[in-house]
Write an enzyme that holds these catalytic residues in place. Structure first.
Site, mmCIF file in Angstrom:
data_model
loop_
_atom_site.group_PDB
_atom_site.id
_atom_site.type_symbol
_atom_site.label_atom_id
_atom_site.label_comp_id
_atom_site.label_asym_id
_atom_site.label_seq_id
_atom_site.Cartn_x
_atom_site.Cartn_y
_atom_site.Cartn_z
ATOM 1 N N GLU A 219 26.088 34.281 -51.770
ATOM 2 C CA GLU A 219 25.240 33.705 -50.714
ATOM 3 C C GLU A 219 25.271 34.709 -49.571
ATOM 4 O OE1 GLU A 219 23.497 30.886 -50.776
ATOM 5 O OE2 GLU A 219 24.198 30.126 -52.709
ATOM 6 N N CYS A 253 22.688 32.465 -41.191
ATOM 7 C CA CYS A 253 22.129 33.326 -42.242
ATOM 8 C C CYS A 253 20.634 33.119 -42.429
ATOM 9 C CB CYS A 253 22.864 33.067 -43.553
ATOM 10 S SG CYS A 253 22.801 31.348 -44.051
#
Ligand code: NAD
Length: 504
Positions: A219, A253
């Site tokens: 991720e 993110c």
């Protein structure tokens, strides 16, 4: 010492990996009740220590309490509840149809625990991004080693203490420490590594995993673009973009990294972004209790350098003060050139470059020329434009009219693609990602229908196989195989011993 009375210790505790492996191989975690027990224990860990967790995140990252609730604790609880509610359905064996050639028999896919999962977390959502993957790992019947970020030592120490209090040591172990400790950990053999962090470290993790052929979920981050045209209400679009960008001081993110706006919408959007920033954080954002801070001096220095070399025009913000807990004002900069530093690397801070494009086609070309992003946000009411983004771009996620919140839809898997990562998780996707999918076939010994493929291969067997393969090519699914054919196969098998005798 923090106000929690915790010494942020980075001393690595001893890790008993064998104990974690034994728990899985004993079959103890195959039982759904035991998995439910682990998920409920994790739930208690969050609900019973909400204040301590909030204080720890605030101590390490400077996040306002409401943001901790909204972006750290609530998502974890929602994830645990979703897994608990659906555990039985999502982990049940999945029957599959057999081709005619394999009848009689049955087949299914069995989801098995992979074993010991290593969860490595980043600092920006230090609770959510270790506990959500951990919930998935436990739901799938694994045991786990959790390695929180060394940049959030208070949270890491608290999680180590709480985990030992709420979950058995042979089910979850927390390891604290920095790069050296993580490097040592990565030398061990795990059955899956779930990494959240930067693309640079993602490569290191994947290389280490390759030594043991361990599967990975990565991720990662990157630059998530946002497109805006004049078909939308620019005030609402600006507020949604500003919220997505400046939450956690831009250290998210999937924060909108930069905006591509059409000429027609540019002036209106810039004016609305300025208004939104002032509405959210006041004319003096340094005094706002609702604005997070930059994690450390090195990151603050990097961001200030990007700001100063932007080559664009500051529309709002631009202020910074390293001495005040690395304060950086929410900043919007117009007309940033494509080759500016701001457009080369993931910004990961409260600076929003806005670039002007002729139309959606130009925006799509810019996005397509770069690494595939983790998220893509499109603010346009025009169906043709939306369709163009949907069919001509690739990204981990795509959201129309909103930023960040696609992550909170329980049935949408979350993950990146290309430079923004591989694999996905949350809800059912976590169970899929963190389970081994074993193919299981069960074939009765009688009638021995397989005899048709045993040697020797006289002419009659060759024609029987040809006859059997022809309908299989047309339709592989059992349901579509005519009952007469199934009967024929069984009949042929019963005659086989006689025919085989003759062929000798
Ligand atoms: P990072 O890559 O620096 O660190 C992540 C983890 O890796 C930490 O636990 C750290 O201890 C460990 N680590 C650091 N250097 C290492 C090395 N050389 N060898 C082994 N392990 C090492 O990331 P970060 O600064 O904590 O987080 C920010 C990054 O994470 C950003 O790029 C952001 O986009 C990304 N991120 C992605 C997601 C997502 O869900 N895709 C979520 C949050 C953050």
């Amino acid at each position: 010492m923090t106000s929690l009375g915790l010494q942020p210790s980075l001393t690595p505790p001893t890790l008993d990996l064998d104990a974690l492996r034994r728990t899985v191989s004993s079959g103890a975690t195959r039982d759904l009740d035991s998995r439910r027990g682990h998920l409920l224990a994790l739930r208690d860990l969050v609900t019973q220590h909400e204040a301590e967790l909030t204080e720890a995140v605030h101590a390490d990252v400077g996040k306002p309490a409401l943001e901790v609730r909204l972006t750290e604790l609530s998502p974890v609880l929602r994830e645990i509840d979703d897994l608990l509610r659906n555990l039985e359905t999502w982990t049940a064996p999945r029957p599959v149809a057999l081709p005619a050639t394999h009848v009689p028999g049955s087949a299914h896919v069995q989801l098995q625990p992979k074993g010991v999962v290593l969860v490595i977390g980043p600092w920006n959502y230090p609770v959510q991004l270790v506990l959500s993957p951990l919930a998935g790992a436990l739901a799938a019947g694994n045991t786990a080693v959790v390695k929180p970020s060394e940049q959030t030592p208070t949270v890491a120490a608290l999680l180590a203490r709480l985990m030992a209090q709420h979950l058995p040591a042979d089910v979850v172990a927390v390891v604290t420490g920095g790069v050296t400790r993580t490097t040592e950990l990565l030398e061990e053999r795990f059955d899956h590594i779930f990494f959240t962090g930067s693309t640079r470290v993602g490569r290191i993790v994947m290389k280490a995993a390759a030594e043991h052929l361990t599967p990975v979920t990565l991720e990662l981050g990157g630059k998530s673009p946002t497109f805006v045209d004049a078909t939308v209400d620019l005030d609402i679009a600006a507020r949604r973009i500003a919220w997505g960008k400046f939450t956690n001081a831009g250290q998210t993110c999937i924060a909108p990294d930069y905006v591509l706006v059409t000429k027609e919408a540019k002036e209106g959007l810039l004016a609305s972004l300025k208004e939104a920033v002032i509405e959210f954080f006041g004319a003096y954002p340094q005094h706002s209790a609702d604005l997070g801070r930059i994690i450390n001096a090195a990151q603050h220095e990097r961001l200030v350098a990007l700001l100063e070399s932007s080559g664009g025009e500051v529309v709002v913000g631009g202020g910074h003060d390293a001495a005040d807990r690395n304060f950086l004002a929410p900043t919007v900069i117009a007309d940033v050139p494509l080759d500016a530093g701001l457009m080369q690397e993931e910004i990961f801070g409260p600076i929003l470059p806005v670039l002007t494009v002729a139309d959606a086609a130009e925006a799509i070309a810019i996005i397509g020329s770069r690494e595939r992003p983790l998220a893509l946000y499109v603010f346009s009411e025009d169906d043709v434009t939306r369709e163009a983004f949907e069919s001509q771009t690739v990204s981990g996620g795509l959201a129309y009219g909103a930023a960040l919140i696609h992550l909170t839809v329980p049935s949408l898997p979350f993950g990146g693609v290309g430079g923004s990562g591989m694999g996905s998780y949350l809800g059912r996707a976590s169970i899929e990602e963190l389970s081994h999918h074993r193919s299981v076939l069960s074939k009765p010994l009688r009638p021995d229908t397989l005899a048709v493929i045993y040697p020797p291969y006289p002419a009659w067997k060759r024609s029987a196989v040809r006859a059997l393969m022809a309908p299989m090519r047309r339709s592989l699914v059992n349901a579509q195989v005519p009952a007469t054919l199934i009967k024929g196969v069984k009949g042929a098998a019963q005659k086989l011993p006689r025919a085989m005798h003759r062929s000798r």
